[in-house]
Scaffold this motif. Structure first.
Motif, short mmCIF file in Angstrom:
data_model
loop_
_atom_site.label_atom_id
_atom_site.label_comp_id
_atom_site.label_asym_id
_atom_site.label_seq_id
_atom_site.Cartn_x
_atom_site.Cartn_y
_atom_site.Cartn_z
N ASP A 1 0.84 -1.21 0.00
CA ASP A 1 0.00 0.00 0.00
C ASP A 1 0.88 1.26 0.00
OD1 ASP A 1 -2.33 -1.52 0.11
OD2 ASP A 1 -2.22 -1.67 2.30
N ALA B 1 -3.76 12.21 -1.34
CA ALA B 1 -4.95 11.42 -1.66
C ALA B 1 -4.62 10.14 -2.42
CB ALA B 1 -5.94 12.27 -2.47
N ASP B 2 -3.68 10.23 -3.36
CA ASP B 2 -3.36 9.05 -4.19
C ASP B 2 -1.85 8.96 -4.36
OD1 ASP B 2 -3.46 6.87 -5.78
OD2 ASP B 2 -4.58 7.79 -7.42
N ASP C 1 1.16 9.54 -7.97
CA ASP C 1 1.57 10.94 -7.86
C ASP C 1 2.41 11.29 -9.09
OD1 ASP C 1 3.16 13.33 -7.12
OD2 ASP C 1 2.14 13.07 -5.20
#
Length: 272
Positions: free
Chosen positions: A150, A197-198, A202
Motif C-alpha cells: 500500500d 490522496a493518491d 503521484d
C-alpha cells in the motif's frame, strides 16, 4: 443392409467418437497441468531476476551519488537553474502559476533520494534561500510502499508568512476567474505538498524522480519558444524590408530609363 444392422453400426460409431472425446479431454487436462508447472518455473525465474535486478540497481544507485553531488555543486553556480528547468518542462509548467514561478526563483537545490531497498520509496527535497513566502529552508515529500504494497506519502508542513499562502490565493483566484469567466490560474504548485490522496499515482513526484532528476540539464537548455518566434518575426521583417528596397530600386531604374529616353528624343528634335 437391414435397419437393425444400420442401428448397430451407428451406435458403434457414436461409441468410438465418445472415446475419442474422452481421450482428447484427458490430453488437454494433462497439457494444462504441464503448462501450469512450466509457468510456475517461469514465475520463479522472474522473481529471481527481480531480486538480481534490484541488487544491480542498488549497486549503481550508490555509485551515482558522488556524481549527483558534483552536479548539484555545479548547478549552484547557475542562477535560476531549477525554476527554468521546471518552467521548461511541459508537465510541470502546466502546474505553475505566476506567483509559483516567483517563489521558485528562490529554489537553490533539488535532491531525489531513493531509499536503500529502492522498492520501498523515495524522497524529494527542495532547498530554498531566504524568501518572502515561507519560513522553511527545506520542503520535502516522501513516498512509501509498505510490506503489504500500500502506497502512502508525507511532507513538510509549509510555514507561510503572513498573507503569502499561495495555496489559498490560488483558490481565491480560481473563484474570481470562474465568476468573471476569465482564464483560470492552475492550482498552486505548493498544494502538491499537502496532497496525499493518491500516493501511488503521484504524477508530479514520478516526473521529478524519473524524468527531471536523471538529467535536468536537457530541460534547462530547452530554447525559449517566444524568443525563437521573435527572431523569426525579425527575419521576416528584414526579408520584407529587402523586398521593398528591391522594388523601389526597380521603380527608380524604370524612371531613369524613361527620362533618358525623353532626353534623347529632345536632342534629336533640336538637331533637325
Amino acid at each position: 443392409m437391414s435397419a437393425s444392422a444400420a442401428k448397430v453400426s451407428k451406435k458403434d460409431l457414436n461409441s468410438n467418437h465418445d472415446g475419442a472425446d474422452e481421450t482428447s479431454e484427458k490430453e488437454q487436462q494433462e497439457a494444462i497441468e504441464h503448462i501450469d508447472e512450466v509457468q510456475n518455473e517461469i514465475d520463479r525465474l522472474n522473481e529471481q531476476a527481480s531480486e538480481e535486478i534490484l541488487k544491480v540497481e542498488q549497486k549503481y544507485n550508490k555509485l551515482r551519488q558522488p556524481f549527483f553531488q558534483k552536479r548539484s555543486e555545479l548547478i549552484a553556480k547557475i542562477p535560476n537553474f531549477w525554476v527554468t528547468t521546471f518552467v521548461n518542462h511541459p508537465q510541470v509548467s502546466a502546474l505553475l502559476g505566476e506567483e509559483d514561478e516567483e517563489a521558485l526563483h528562490y529554489l537553490s537545490r533539488v535532491e531525489v533520494t531513493e531509499f536503500e531497498d529502492i522498492k520501498s520509496g523515495y524522497r524529494i527535497d527542495f532547498y530554498f534561500d531566504e524568501n518572502p513566502y515561507f519560513e522553511n529552508k527545506v520542503l520535502s515529500k516522501e513516498f512509501h510502499l509498505n510490506e503489504s504494497g500500500d502506497p502512502s506519502s508525507k511532507s513538510t508542513e509549509i510555514k507561510w508568512k503572513s498573507g503569502k499562502d499561495l495555496t489559498k490565493r490560488s483558490s481565491q483566484t480560481q473563484n474570481k476567474a470562474g465568476r468573471k469567466r476569465q482564464h483560470e490560474e492552475p492550482e498552486s504548485f505548493f498544494t502538491w505538498f499537502t496532497d496525499h490522496a493518491d500516493a501511488g499515482a503521484d504524477e508530479l513526484g514520478e516526473v521529478i524522480k524519473d524524468d527531471i532528476w536523471p538529467n535536468p540539464l536537457q530541460y534547462y537548455l530547452v530554447p525559449d519558444m517566444d524568443d525563437e518566434e521573435g527572431e523569426g518575426d525579425d527575419d521576416e521583417e528584414d526579408e520584407e524590408g529587402l523586398e521593398d528596397i528591391d522594388e523601389e530600386g526597380d521603380e527608380d531604374g524604370e524612371d531613369d530609363d524613361d527620362e533618358d529616353g525623353e532626353d534623347g528624343e529632345d536632342e534629336d528634335g533640336e538637331d533637325e
